[in-house]
Design a protein around this motif. Structure first.
Motif, mmCIF file in Angstrom:
data_model
loop_
_atom_site.group_PDB
_atom_site.id
_atom_site.type_symbol
_atom_site.label_atom_id
_atom_site.label_comp_id
_atom_site.label_asym_id
_atom_site.label_seq_id
_atom_site.Cartn_x
_atom_site.Cartn_y
_atom_site.Cartn_z
ATOM 1 N N GLY A 1 -97.860 -2.562 -65.231
ATOM 2 C CA GLY A 1 -97.531 -3.058 -63.904
ATOM 3 C C GLY A 1 -98.555 -4.029 -63.367
ATOM 4 O O GLY A 1 -98.872 -4.016 -62.195
ATOM 5 N N THR A 2 -99.096 -4.876 -64.228
ATOM 6 C CA THR A 2 -100.177 -5.759 -63.809
ATOM 7 C C THR A 2 -99.698 -7.185 -63.541
ATOM 8 O O THR A 2 -100.460 -8.127 -63.681
ATOM 9 N N ASN A 3 -98.435 -7.358 -63.226
ATOM 10 C CA ASN A 3 -97.963 -8.691 -62.893
ATOM 11 C C ASN A 3 -98.469 -9.107 -61.523
ATOM 12 O O ASN A 3 -98.588 -8.284 -60.615
ATOM 13 N N ALA A 4 -98.739 -10.391 -61.376
ATOM 14 C CA ALA A 4 -99.156 -10.926 -60.081
ATOM 15 C C ALA A 4 -97.951 -10.995 -59.152
ATOM 16 O O ALA A 4 -96.802 -10.991 -59.592
ATOM 17 N N THR A 5 -98.227 -11.049 -57.854
ATOM 18 C CA THR A 5 -97.163 -11.153 -56.855
ATOM 19 C C THR A 5 -97.239 -12.522 -56.188
ATOM 20 O O THR A 5 -98.314 -12.954 -55.780
ATOM 21 N N LEU A 6 -96.096 -13.188 -56.089
ATOM 22 C CA LEU A 6 -96.014 -14.457 -55.375
ATOM 23 C C LEU A 6 -95.753 -14.151 -53.907
ATOM 24 O O LEU A 6 -94.742 -13.527 -53.570
ATOM 25 N N ILE A 7 -96.665 -14.558 -53.036
ATOM 26 C CA ILE A 7 -96.503 -14.371 -51.592
ATOM 27 C C ILE A 7 -95.986 -15.684 -51.008
ATOM 28 O O ILE A 7 -96.580 -16.743 -51.228
ATOM 29 N N LEU A 8 -94.890 -15.613 -50.267
ATOM 30 C CA LEU A 8 -94.331 -16.797 -49.613
ATOM 31 C C LEU A 8 -94.440 -16.633 -48.106
ATOM 32 O O LEU A 8 -94.128 -15.571 -47.560
ATOM 33 N N ASN A 9 -94.900 -17.683 -47.439
ATOM 34 C CA ASN A 9 -95.091 -17.647 -45.997
ATOM 35 C C ASN A 9 -93.800 -18.057 -45.289
ATOM 36 O O ASN A 9 -93.419 -19.229 -45.292
ATOM 37 N N ALA A 10 -93.140 -17.090 -44.659
ATOM 38 C CA ALA A 10 -91.867 -17.345 -43.970
ATOM 39 C C ALA A 10 -92.033 -18.327 -42.817
ATOM 40 O O ALA A 10 -91.055 -18.923 -42.357
ATOM 41 N N ASN A 11 -93.269 -18.520 -42.334
ATOM 42 C CA ASN A 11 -93.528 -19.444 -41.223
ATOM 43 C C ASN A 11 -93.718 -20.892 -41.679
ATOM 44 O O ASN A 11 -93.834 -21.782 -40.842
ATOM 45 N N HIS A 12 -93.768 -21.123 -42.987
ATOM 46 C CA HIS A 12 -94.036 -22.474 -43.481
ATOM 47 C C HIS A 12 -92.736 -23.266 -43.641
ATOM 48 O O HIS A 12 -91.749 -22.752 -44.170
ATOM 49 N N PRO A 13 -92.724 -24.539 -43.191
ATOM 50 C CA PRO A 13 -91.500 -25.357 -43.267
ATOM 51 C C PRO A 13 -90.921 -25.495 -44.677
ATOM 52 O O PRO A 13 -89.702 -25.539 -44.836
ATOM 53 N N LEU A 14 -91.765 -25.555 -45.701
ATOM 54 C CA LEU A 14 -91.251 -25.681 -47.073
ATOM 55 C C LEU A 14 -90.487 -24.436 -47.497
ATOM 56 O O LEU A 14 -89.452 -24.527 -48.158
ATOM 57 N N VAL A 15 -91.009 -23.272 -47.128
ATOM 58 C CA VAL A 15 -90.331 -22.014 -47.454
ATOM 59 C C VAL A 15 -89.031 -21.921 -46.641
ATOM 60 O O VAL A 15 -87.989 -21.521 -47.163
ATOM 61 N N GLU A 16 -89.084 -22.319 -45.370
ATOM 62 C CA GLU A 16 -87.877 -22.340 -44.533
ATOM 63 C C GLU A 16 -86.828 -23.272 -45.135
ATOM 64 O O GLU A 16 -85.632 -22.971 -45.135
ATOM 65 N N TYR A 17 -87.275 -24.411 -45.668
ATOM 66 C CA TYR A 17 -86.366 -25.380 -46.290
ATOM 67 C C TYR A 17 -85.667 -24.763 -47.509
ATOM 68 O O TYR A 17 -84.453 -24.885 -47.677
ATOM 69 N N VAL A 18 -86.446 -24.080 -48.343
ATOM 70 C CA VAL A 18 -85.886 -23.458 -49.546
ATOM 71 C C VAL A 18 -84.835 -22.411 -49.166
ATOM 72 O O VAL A 18 -83.766 -22.331 -49.784
ATOM 73 N N VAL A 19 -85.127 -21.627 -48.138
ATOM 74 C CA VAL A 19 -84.175 -20.606 -47.675
ATOM 75 C C VAL A 19 -82.882 -21.264 -47.185
ATOM 76 O O VAL A 19 -81.775 -20.807 -47.485
ATOM 77 N N ALA A 20 -83.015 -22.373 -46.460
ATOM 78 C CA ALA A 20 -81.848 -23.050 -45.871
ATOM 79 C C ALA A 20 -81.065 -23.891 -46.886
ATOM 80 O O ALA A 20 -79.907 -24.223 -46.652
ATOM 81 N N HIS A 21 -81.702 -24.264 -48.008
ATOM 82 C CA HIS A 21 -81.048 -25.141 -48.993
ATOM 83 C C HIS A 21 -81.102 -24.508 -50.381
ATOM 84 O O HIS A 21 -81.603 -25.121 -51.333
ATOM 85 N N LYS A 22 -80.561 -23.294 -50.498
ATOM 86 C CA LYS A 22 -80.625 -22.563 -51.768
ATOM 87 C C LYS A 22 -80.019 -23.340 -52.930
ATOM 88 O O LYS A 22 -80.452 -23.210 -54.063
ATOM 89 N N ASP A 23 -78.993 -24.140 -52.651
ATOM 90 C CA ASP A 23 -78.320 -24.896 -53.714
ATOM 91 C C ASP A 23 -78.657 -26.384 -53.667
ATOM 92 O O ASP A 23 -77.969 -27.192 -54.285
#
Length: 190
Positions: free
Chosen positions: A125-147
């Motif tokens: 179980g030693t895999n790293a975790t990717l943390i994404l900041n829900a407050n960041h515009p790039l992350v918001e963009y990815v959520v809004a434009h999944k396709d």
């Protein structure tokens, strides 16, 4: 270390100190100190996102985004074991980061010490975790434009940027990162 400067800056933003040590710490000695005094706990700066660095929100509030982004990043990176966690972080400049729990890191170091480095660390179980900041515009963009046509490229770039702050990329990964960075700049130049 240079690659941990993002983590150090996040600590400084919250008026917290991070100790930079030039030499490796002896793990058995550290474990001994922790066992002797339960109030003492050592962990590397990239082991977790501390509570003072993120807004207090329930996991339920971010569950929809976490599920969507986990599926999206796993598909884009072709990695169905990727651990993804979504946080509302106070530092608006951080879009993504990688954490590796202190327990996982110590397990990996122990494996290296006993010549078990050829074994697959994910067994423990030693895999790293990717943390994404829900407050960041790039992350918001990815959520809004999944396709969206550029979404997969953004996923790769966010992951590589997080990884770069965590540890050096392999030569192959660095080649891909540079190539993708040029593609992104070409899109901006049009």
């Amino acid at each position: 270390e240079i690659q941990h400067s993002q983590y150090i800056n996040m600590f400084h933003e919250q008026k917290m100190n991070a100790v930079i040590l030039k030499d490796n710490i002896d793990n058995p000695f550290i474990s001994h100190l922790e066992a002797k005094n339960e109030k003492v706990k050592f962990q590397r700066i990239d082991a977790d996102v501390t509570d003072s660095m993120k807004e207090e929100v329930s996991e339920e509030e971010l569950k929809g985004e976490t599920d969507a982004l986990t599926a999206l990043f796993r598909k884009a990176l072709n990695n169905d074991k990727l651990e993804v966690k979504v946080e509302k972080m106070k530092d608006e400049n951080v879009a993504s980061m990688i954490t590796l729990s202190e327990e996982s890191r110590r397990m990996q170091e122990m494996m290296k010490m006993y010549g078990m480095s050829g074994m697959d660390p994910s067994m423990f179980g030693t895999n790293a975790t990717l943390i994404l900041n829900a407050n960041h515009p790039l992350v918001e963009y990815v959520v809004a434009h999944k396709d969206g046509e550029n979404t997969e490229m953004f996923c790769h770039q966010l992951y590589d940027l997080a990884m770069l702050a965590h540890k050096p990329l392999s030569p192959e990964e660095m080649t891909e990162f540079v190539k993708r960075s040029n593609e992104i700049m070409m899109k901006l130049a049009k």
